[in-house]
Design an enzyme around this catalytic site. Sequence first.
Site, PDB file in Angstrom:
ATOM      1  N   LYS A  22       0.834  -1.212   0.000  1.00 44.63           N
ATOM      2  CA  LYS A  22       0.000   0.000   0.000  1.00 44.63           C
ATOM      3  C   LYS A  22       0.864   1.255   0.000  1.00 44.63           C
ATOM      4  O   LYS A  22       0.652   2.167  -0.807  1.00 44.63           O
ATOM      5  CB  LYS A  22      -0.902  -0.005   1.238  1.00 44.63           C
ATOM      6  CG  LYS A  22      -1.525   1.342   1.547  1.00 44.63           C
ATOM      7  CD  LYS A  22      -2.178   1.342   2.916  1.00 44.63           C
ATOM      8  CE  LYS A  22      -2.507   2.720   3.398  1.00 44.63           C
ATOM      9  NZ  LYS A  22      -1.347   3.529   3.822  1.00 44.63           N
ATOM     10  N   ASN A  23       1.855   1.311   0.896  1.00 44.30           N
ATOM     11  CA  ASN A  23       2.609   2.563   1.039  1.00 44.30           C
ATOM     12  C   ASN A  23       3.539   2.847  -0.139  1.00 44.30           C
ATOM     13  O   ASN A  23       3.977   3.989  -0.298  1.00 44.30           O
ATOM     14  CB  ASN A  23       3.388   2.574   2.365  1.00 44.30           C
ATOM     15  CG  ASN A  23       2.457   2.806   3.547  1.00 44.30           C
ATOM     16  OD1 ASN A  23       1.276   3.110   3.366  1.00 44.30           O
ATOM     17  ND2 ASN A  23       2.965   2.655   4.758  1.00 44.30           N
ATOM     18  N   CYS A 116      -5.287   8.601   8.603  1.00 39.48           N
ATOM     19  CA  CYS A 116      -5.573   8.168   9.975  1.00 39.48           C
ATOM     20  C   CYS A 116      -5.183   9.237  10.991  1.00 39.48           C
ATOM     21  O   CYS A 116      -4.154   9.894  10.843  1.00 39.48           O
ATOM     22  CB  CYS A 116      -4.777   6.892  10.278  1.00 39.48           C
ATOM     23  SG  CYS A 116      -5.322   5.457   9.367  1.00 39.48           S
ATOM     24  N   ARG A 121       0.607  14.956  12.479  1.00 36.64           N
ATOM     25  CA  ARG A 121       0.944  14.730  11.073  1.00 36.64           C
ATOM     26  C   ARG A 121       1.191  16.017  10.282  1.00 36.64           C
ATOM     27  O   ARG A 121       0.535  16.276   9.265  1.00 36.64           O
ATOM     28  CB  ARG A 121      -0.128  13.866  10.394  1.00 36.64           C
ATOM     29  CG  ARG A 121      -0.440  12.596  11.159  1.00 36.64           C
ATOM     30  CD  ARG A 121      -1.125  11.556  10.326  1.00 36.64           C
ATOM     31  NE  ARG A 121      -0.193  10.797   9.515  1.00 36.64           N
ATOM     32  CZ  ARG A 121      -0.515   9.735   8.792  1.00 36.64           C
ATOM     33  NH1 ARG A 121      -1.765   9.308   8.786  1.00 36.64           N
ATOM     34  NH2 ARG A 121       0.378   9.097   8.082  1.00 36.64           N
ATOM     35  N   ASP A 304       3.737   0.786  12.188  1.00 33.41           N
ATOM     36  CA  ASP A 304       2.494   0.253  11.611  1.00 33.41           C
ATOM     37  C   ASP A 304       2.184  -1.170  12.079  1.00 33.41           C
ATOM     38  O   ASP A 304       1.090  -1.669  11.836  1.00 33.41           O
ATOM     39  CB  ASP A 304       2.560   0.289  10.076  1.00 33.41           C
ATOM     40  CG  ASP A 304       2.479   1.708   9.540  1.00 33.41           C
ATOM     41  OD1 ASP A 304       2.293   2.646  10.337  1.00 33.41           O
ATOM     42  OD2 ASP A 304       2.610   1.891   8.319  1.00 33.41           O
ATOM     43  N   ARG A 396      -9.088   0.347   3.611  1.00 35.13           N
ATOM     44  CA  ARG A 396      -8.171   1.281   2.954  1.00 35.13           C
ATOM     45  C   ARG A 396      -6.817   0.628   2.703  1.00 35.13           C
ATOM     46  O   ARG A 396      -6.083   1.063   1.814  1.00 35.13           O
ATOM     47  CB  ARG A 396      -7.935   2.522   3.842  1.00 35.13           C
ATOM     48  CG  ARG A 396      -9.059   3.536   3.804  1.00 35.13           C
ATOM     49  CD  ARG A 396      -8.627   4.823   4.484  1.00 35.13           C
ATOM     50  NE  ARG A 396      -7.207   5.046   4.246  1.00 35.13           N
ATOM     51  CZ  ARG A 396      -6.323   5.354   5.172  1.00 35.13           C
ATOM     52  NH1 ARG A 396      -6.694   5.516   6.420  1.00 35.13           N
ATOM     53  NH2 ARG A 396      -5.062   5.525   4.872  1.00 35.13           N
TER      54      ARG A 396
END
Length: 417
Positions: A22-23, A116, A121, A304, A396
């Site tokens: 995903k990342n 999230c 952030r 994560d 997601r």
Amino acid sequence: MKIMEIEGGRELSGTIRISGAKNATVALIPAAILSDEEVTICNIPEITDTTALCDILKELKVDVKRASESIIINPRNMQNIEIKEEYSKKLRASYYFMGALLGKYKKASMYFPGGCSIGARPIDLHLKGFEALGATVTNEKNKYTVEAKELHGANIYLDIASVGATINIMLAAIKAKGTTVIDNAAKEPEIVNVATFLNNMGAKITGAGTSTIKIVGVDYLHQCFHEVIPDRIEAGTYLIIGSLCGNPLKIDNIIPEHIESLTSKLEEMGVDLEIGRDYIIVSNYGKKRPTNIKTAVYPGFPTDLQQPFTVLQTQCSGKSKTTETIWENRFMHIPYLRDLGADITVKNQTATIIGPTPLKGTNVVATDLRAGAAMVSAALVANGKTTITNVEHILRGYENIVEKLSNVGAKITLKEI
Ligand code: UD1
């Protein structure tokens, strides 16, 4: 609204094939617009973050075709249109369009990204990097406009080895005049995968995967074919699930070196692992020893995986500790783990977990993506039924999670209510 129902306490056996990362994907899709020709990326995961980024591509009039696990992106007719808040807020990684559009058109205009709620952030390091390359940044009611007459190479030192800032600066610097050097760059495998993609298109990037990345600007980027690396966080999540209820579980299509910080902790706990070239077989045999973890930038223990790892710590005999050093607000899963029966206290940025405690199904919430992964892990080992709400967060980032777990024997359903 979608909910997930899991009847826990079952042993899981069989093979789980890991999807594309995903990342990496969420950076590769925006990076593709830098090309002057059509590019193909394969092993793209079917997750809602991918769909959200493709929606932005379509807004920018980019030609996008999806076929099986591949995506074909042709930016020849694209237009540099302001990215509306309804698109940018769907995910954090929408901010990669800032670097890519700035690199391509010398101007990007978009709203603050979503994602999230695991901490403040900020994106100050991204913006400082753009400024060092010659851009000016204006911020008006959550909207950022970044523009430059010309971008020029620069020496940029990141105060924090940020994944997002490293990639975003790389994207902006690709077509800048001269050489850019990013020092204290993040070293995550996803950064290497993005740099490889850009180099396949004709960029001149060296040092990705080390703390110094050098980018020599080029004028033209051409067509290429690229493959997304396997998702090390998805692999790690299923390894944790296998350590909880595998009998045995094979986690396939992975790069074991990318998750060595996790596998060495699992071995320290006494988890039974067979590590192959591109797979790991994991089982839940015997007692587990308590273990402490502290999250860190790659190759340290990934933040994560911290949340699902806590679930495993609840099943160890004795006291374990987890210290979170990257995000200020990443213990939102703890109250729900307590509702399931865990014995956990949190002080400052450290959780202390006393185990083993039997877990019993109840109603819980996926407060963010990886907290959701923790809820699924806990529900699978808990006795009885667990209902998870806010599962949109989980979808997601985890491709076909319900099918993958059902195929190895889990009783899990996704319902629309
Ligand atoms: C990426 C990952 C995310 C992972 C995180 C850390 C993606 C899409 N997401 O997020 O899953 O948890 O790396 O491994 O790849 N920071 C600043 N200013 C900035 C940028 C970051 O202070 O401009 C701080 C953050 O608040 C955080 C730390 O730096 O404390 C690391 O953040 P960063 O590596 O940028 O995370 P993301 O790229 O957002």
